[in-house]
Design a protein around this motif. Structure first.
Motif, PDB file in Angstrom:
ATOM      1  N   MET A   1       0.823  -1.196   0.000  1.00 12.23           N
ATOM      2  CA  MET A   1       0.000   0.000   0.000  1.00 12.23           C
ATOM      3  C   MET A   1       0.866   1.257   0.000  1.00 12.23           C
ATOM      4  O   MET A   1       0.378   2.330  -0.249  1.00 12.23           O
ATOM      5  CB  MET A   1      -0.936  -0.004   1.204  1.00 12.23           C
ATOM      6  CG  MET A   1      -1.990  -1.096   1.149  1.00 12.23           C
ATOM      7  SD  MET A   1      -3.038  -1.226   2.610  1.00 12.23           S
ATOM      8  CE  MET A   1      -3.742   0.384   2.724  1.00 12.23           C
ATOM      9  N   GLY A   2       2.148   1.095   0.301  1.00  6.94           N
ATOM     10  CA  GLY A   2       3.050   2.234   0.343  1.00  6.94           C
ATOM     11  C   GLY A   2       3.211   2.760   1.750  1.00  6.94           C
ATOM     12  O   GLY A   2       2.465   2.411   2.674  1.00  6.94           O
ATOM     13  N   ASN A   3       4.213   3.611   1.935  1.00  4.07           N
ATOM     14  CA  ASN A   3       4.476   4.250   3.220  1.00  4.07           C
ATOM     15  C   ASN A   3       4.578   3.237   4.363  1.00  4.07           C
ATOM     16  O   ASN A   3       4.080   3.468   5.460  1.00  4.07           O
ATOM     17  CB  ASN A   3       3.412   5.317   3.513  1.00  4.07           C
ATOM     18  CG  ASN A   3       3.917   6.363   4.487  1.00  4.07           C
ATOM     19  OD1 ASN A   3       5.123   6.550   4.622  1.00  4.07           O
ATOM     20  ND2 ASN A   3       3.009   7.044   5.147  1.00  4.07           N
ATOM     21  N   ASN A   4       5.190   2.102   4.063  1.00  3.21           N
ATOM     22  CA  ASN A   4       5.417   1.033   5.048  1.00  3.21           C
ATOM     23  C   ASN A   4       4.121   0.448   5.618  1.00  3.21           C
ATOM     24  O   ASN A   4       4.097  -0.047   6.747  1.00  3.21           O
ATOM     25  CB  ASN A   4       6.341   1.512   6.167  1.00  3.21           C
ATOM     26  CG  ASN A   4       7.204   0.388   6.699  1.00  3.21           C
ATOM     27  OD1 ASN A   4       7.445  -0.603   6.004  1.00  3.21           O
ATOM     28  ND2 ASN A   4       7.675   0.520   7.914  1.00  3.21           N
ATOM     29  N   LEU A   5       3.037   0.530   4.845  1.00  2.53           N
ATOM     30  CA  LEU A   5       1.764  -0.074   5.230  1.00  2.53           C
ATOM     31  C   LEU A   5       1.491  -1.259   4.312  1.00  2.53           C
ATOM     32  O   LEU A   5       1.763  -1.198   3.114  1.00  2.53           O
ATOM     33  CB  LEU A   5       0.612   0.918   5.104  1.00  2.53           C
ATOM     34  CG  LEU A   5       0.608   2.103   6.052  1.00  2.53           C
ATOM     35  CD1 LEU A   5      -0.525   3.056   5.693  1.00  2.53           C
ATOM     36  CD2 LEU A   5       0.459   1.629   7.493  1.00  2.53           C
ATOM     37  N   TYR A   6       0.906  -2.317   4.859  1.00  3.17           N
ATOM     38  CA  TYR A   6       0.628  -3.516   4.084  1.00  3.17           C
ATOM     39  C   TYR A   6      -0.786  -3.998   4.357  1.00  3.17           C
ATOM     40  O   TYR A   6      -1.263  -3.947   5.486  1.00  3.17           O
ATOM     41  CB  TYR A   6       1.617  -4.639   4.444  1.00  3.17           C
ATOM     42  CG  TYR A   6       3.035  -4.263   4.139  1.00  3.17           C
ATOM     43  CD1 TYR A   6       3.581  -4.535   2.891  1.00  3.17           C
ATOM     44  CD2 TYR A   6       3.817  -3.593   5.074  1.00  3.17           C
ATOM     45  CE1 TYR A   6       4.880  -4.173   2.591  1.00  3.17           C
ATOM     46  CE2 TYR A   6       5.115  -3.224   4.789  1.00  3.17           C
ATOM     47  CZ  TYR A   6       5.635  -3.516   3.540  1.00  3.17           C
ATOM     48  OH  TYR A   6       6.912  -3.148   3.240  1.00  3.17           O
ATOM     49  N   ASN A   7      -1.427  -4.454   3.317  1.00  2.00           N
ATOM     50  CA  ASN A   7      -2.739  -5.084   3.430  1.00  2.00           C
ATOM     51  C   ASN A   7      -2.489  -6.580   3.332  1.00  2.00           C
ATOM     52  O   ASN A   7      -2.050  -7.076   2.300  1.00  2.00           O
ATOM     53  CB  ASN A   7      -3.657  -4.599   2.310  1.00  2.00           C
ATOM     54  CG  ASN A   7      -5.060  -5.137   2.429  1.00  2.00           C
ATOM     55  OD1 ASN A   7      -5.382  -5.846   3.376  1.00  2.00           O
ATOM     56  ND2 ASN A   7      -5.888  -4.819   1.466  1.00  2.00           N
ATOM     57  N   VAL A   8      -2.739  -7.300   4.396  1.00  2.40           N
ATOM     58  CA  VAL A   8      -2.404  -8.716   4.479  1.00  2.40           C
ATOM     59  C   VAL A   8      -3.680  -9.541   4.504  1.00  2.40           C
ATOM     60  O   VAL A   8      -4.668  -9.169   5.141  1.00  2.40           O
ATOM     61  CB  VAL A   8      -1.578  -8.997   5.760  1.00  2.40           C
ATOM     62  CG1 VAL A   8      -1.269 -10.473   5.893  1.00  2.40           C
ATOM     63  CG2 VAL A   8      -0.310  -8.167   5.749  1.00  2.40           C
ATOM     64  N   GLY A   9      -3.651 -10.652   3.810  1.00  2.00           N
ATOM     65  CA  GLY A   9      -4.808 -11.540   3.815  1.00  2.00           C
ATOM     66  C   GLY A   9      -4.378 -12.974   3.690  1.00  2.00           C
ATOM     67  O   GLY A   9      -3.213 -13.288   3.450  1.00  2.00           O
ATOM     68  N   CYS A  10      -5.305 -13.864   3.895  1.00  2.00           N
ATOM     69  CA  CYS A  10      -5.046 -15.282   3.691  1.00  2.00           C
ATOM     70  C   CYS A  10      -6.340 -15.940   3.233  1.00  2.00           C
ATOM     71  O   CYS A  10      -7.419 -15.378   3.363  1.00  2.00           O
ATOM     72  CB  CYS A  10      -4.514 -15.946   4.952  1.00  2.00           C
ATOM     73  SG  CYS A  10      -5.692 -16.193   6.273  1.00  2.00           S
ATOM     74  N   GLY A  11      -6.200 -17.103   2.693  1.00  4.40           N
ATOM     75  CA  GLY A  11      -7.374 -17.819   2.230  1.00  4.40           C
ATOM     76  C   GLY A  11      -7.036 -19.246   1.888  1.00  4.40           C
ATOM     77  O   GLY A  11      -5.867 -19.627   1.855  1.00  4.40           O
ATOM     78  N   TYR A  12      -8.044 -20.016   1.673  1.00  2.00           N
ATOM     79  CA  TYR A  12      -7.868 -21.390   1.220  1.00  2.00           C
ATOM     80  C   TYR A  12      -9.122 -21.828   0.497  1.00  2.00           C
ATOM     81  O   TYR A  12     -10.191 -21.248   0.675  1.00  2.00           O
ATOM     82  CB  TYR A  12      -7.521 -22.335   2.365  1.00  2.00           C
ATOM     83  CG  TYR A  12      -8.558 -22.455   3.463  1.00  2.00           C
ATOM     84  CD1 TYR A  12      -9.573 -23.395   3.383  1.00  2.00           C
ATOM     85  CD2 TYR A  12      -8.511 -21.634   4.574  1.00  2.00           C
ATOM     86  CE1 TYR A  12     -10.522 -23.514   4.380  1.00  2.00           C
ATOM     87  CE2 TYR A  12      -9.443 -21.745   5.578  1.00  2.00           C
ATOM     88  CZ  TYR A  12     -10.438 -22.682   5.484  1.00  2.00           C
ATOM     89  OH  TYR A  12     -11.376 -22.801   6.466  1.00  2.00           O
ATOM     90  N   VAL A  13      -8.956 -22.820  -0.339  1.00  6.23           N
ATOM     91  CA  VAL A  13     -10.094 -23.365  -1.068  1.00  6.23           C
ATOM     92  C   VAL A  13     -10.768 -24.391  -0.168  1.00  6.23           C
ATOM     93  O   VAL A  13     -10.127 -25.300   0.344  1.00  6.23           O
ATOM     94  CB  VAL A  13      -9.638 -24.016  -2.391  1.00  6.23           C
ATOM     95  CG1 VAL A  13     -10.812 -24.655  -3.109  1.00  6.23           C
ATOM     96  CG2 VAL A  13      -8.965 -22.977  -3.280  1.00  6.23           C
ATOM     97  N   GLN A  14     -12.043 -24.208   0.016  1.00  5.78           N
ATOM     98  CA  GLN A  14     -12.815 -25.080   0.887  1.00  5.78           C
ATOM     99  C   GLN A  14     -13.843 -25.833   0.065  1.00  5.78           C
ATOM    100  O   GLN A  14     -14.480 -25.246  -0.807  1.00  5.78           O
ATOM    101  CB  GLN A  14     -13.525 -24.230   1.947  1.00  5.78           C
ATOM    102  CG  GLN A  14     -14.426 -25.018   2.861  1.00  5.78           C
ATOM    103  CD  GLN A  14     -15.157 -24.100   3.839  1.00  5.78           C
ATOM    104  OE1 GLN A  14     -14.808 -22.949   4.011  1.00  5.78           O
ATOM    105  NE2 GLN A  14     -16.177 -24.624   4.469  1.00  5.78           N
ATOM    106  N   HIS A  15     -13.981 -27.107   0.331  1.00  6.40           N
ATOM    107  CA  HIS A  15     -15.036 -27.875  -0.334  1.00  6.40           C
ATOM    108  C   HIS A  15     -16.374 -27.275   0.081  1.00  6.40           C
ATOM    109  O   HIS A  15     -16.594 -26.968   1.254  1.00  6.40           O
ATOM    110  CB  HIS A  15     -14.958 -29.343   0.084  1.00  6.40           C
ATOM    111  CG  HIS A  15     -15.868 -30.217  -0.713  1.00  6.40           C
ATOM    112  ND1 HIS A  15     -17.202 -30.346  -0.413  1.00  6.40           N
ATOM    113  CD2 HIS A  15     -15.649 -30.974  -1.803  1.00  6.40           C
ATOM    114  CE1 HIS A  15     -17.770 -31.157  -1.284  1.00  6.40           C
ATOM    115  NE2 HIS A  15     -16.842 -31.550  -2.136  1.00  6.40           N
TER     116      HIS A  15
END
Length: 120
Positions: A1-15
């Motif tokens: 995102m800039g300026n030492n900021l981060y948008n973090v996420g996670c995910g997985y495929v679920q049946h």
């Protein structure tokens, strides 16, 4: 995102029929705090807002996106970028491809499911 900021996420495929073993939000926080490869990267990080999330239609189920006189585009066809969580570019491209298929259909007067299957 800039300026030492981060948008973090996670995910997985679920049946589709499998229950979630753990809510994804708590799983992400647990990974950030305890995973041996991930936690060190977040040692000095500060959470600036609550963790938000939603399910993304990733088109992982085997289903048609066309049928007789039907072409699905964008979200209706479960087209989304799983890494960025958006789908406007996928929606636009699928609209372009659908328009090309529609032109061919009118040229050949074919709107049956078998003919439209090439759009899938």
């Amino acid at each position: 995102m800039g300026n030492n900021l981060y948008n973090v996420g996670c995910g997985y495929v679920q049946h589709p029929k499998a229950p979630m073993s753990q809510p994804l939000r708590s799983l992400m926080l647990e990974l950030i705090e305890k995973h041996p490869d991930i936690a060190p990267k977040f040692k000095k990080a500060k959470l600036l807002s609550e963790v938000k999330g939603f399910s993304l239609p990733l088109g992982t189920s085997e289903r048609n996106i066309s049928d007789e006189r039907i072409l699905l585009c964008g979200d209706a066809a479960s087209l989304v970028d799983p890494f960025m969580g958006h789908g406007i570019d996928k929606a636009m491209w699928s609209g372009i491809l659908a328009a090309e298929q529609i032109k061919k259909s009118f040229s050949n007067q074919r709107f049956d499911a078998r003919y439209l299957k090439s759009y899938d």
